[in-house]
Design a protein around this motif. Structure first.
Motif, PDB file in Angstrom:
ATOM      1  N   SER A 194      -3.725   3.742  -6.075  1.00  0.00           N
ATOM      2  CA  SER A 194      -4.534   3.292  -4.949  1.00  0.00           C
ATOM      3  C   SER A 194      -5.294   2.028  -5.323  1.00  0.00           C
ATOM      4  N   ALA A 195      -5.840   1.382  -4.309  1.00  0.00           N
ATOM      5  CA  ALA A 195      -6.686   0.207  -4.486  1.00  0.00           C
ATOM      6  C   ALA A 195      -7.666   0.182  -3.327  1.00  0.00           C
ATOM      7  N   LYS A 196      -8.865  -0.295  -3.593  1.00  0.00           N
ATOM      8  CA  LYS A 196      -9.904  -0.291  -2.564  1.00  0.00           C
ATOM      9  C   LYS A 196     -10.099  -1.643  -1.896  1.00  0.00           C
ATOM     10  N   GLY A 202      -7.832  -5.807  -5.420  1.00  0.00           N
ATOM     11  CA  GLY A 202      -7.426  -4.636  -6.193  1.00  0.00           C
ATOM     12  C   GLY A 202      -5.977  -4.289  -5.949  1.00  0.00           C
ATOM     13  N   LEU A 203      -5.542  -4.395  -4.702  1.00  0.00           N
ATOM     14  CA  LEU A 203      -4.150  -4.116  -4.356  1.00  0.00           C
ATOM     15  C   LEU A 203      -3.228  -5.073  -5.098  1.00  0.00           C
ATOM     16  N   VAL A 261      -3.240  -4.088  -8.921  1.00  0.00           N
ATOM     17  CA  VAL A 261      -2.461  -2.876  -9.222  1.00  0.00           C
ATOM     18  C   VAL A 261      -0.970  -3.152  -9.027  1.00  0.00           C
ATOM     19  N   HIS A 319       0.840  -1.201   0.000  1.00  0.00           N
ATOM     20  CA  HIS A 319       0.000   0.000   0.000  1.00  0.00           C
ATOM     21  C   HIS A 319       0.879   1.256   0.000  1.00  0.00           C
TER      22      HIS A 319
END
Length: 134
Positions: free
Chosen positions: A60-62, A66-67, A70, A51
């Motif tokens: 960013s990632a939610k 997603g993290l 990305v 992060h």
């Protein structure tokens, strides 16, 4: 929301501090033979480091997925991070889910031991990238 350079730097630092805190907790939980908690803390040590890397690069990632996506797209596919780190992080997230939610699966000392060195390597790589880019 757009962060100022100073706010971004602070947020990166907070994530790195959280990562170090989680790493320390992971090691303590492993020593105490709380393997499910150790897995959780090792995962979150890596999660917060990734992060921090995303924030440092204006990304960013939610979600956890997603993290990972990305991270893979922006750092693994571009060759900034070795592919082994991405697959390790994905395996670690799956093991963390088992440890947290699967009441039938018992995390073993071996499960945790297998993640210690790769987790430290990933954290070191991320810190180097952040230092280089900030």
């Amino acid at each position: 929301m757009t962060l100022s350079p100073e706010d971004r730097k602070q947020l990166v630092q907070h994530h790195l501090e959280k990562s170090e805190q989680m790493l320390s907790q992971a090691e303590e939980m492993f020593f105490l033979r709380h393997y499910d908690l150790a897995v959780n803390r090792y995962y979150y040590a890596c999660f917060h480091a990734v992060h921090a890397l995303l924030v440092a690069n204006g990304l960013s990632a939610k979600t956890h997925e997603g993290l990972l996506a990305v991270f893979g797209k922006e750092f693994v596919l571009t060759g900034k991070i070795e592919r082994k780190h991405s697959s390790f992080l994905a395996r670690m997230e799956q093991l963390r889910k088992k440890a947290d939610y699967n009441c039938v699966y018992d995390v073993s000392a071996s499960d945790v031991s297998d993640m210690q060195t790769p987790a430290l390597e990933l954290l070191d790589e991320i810190k180097k990238l952040i230092t280089t880019n900030m």
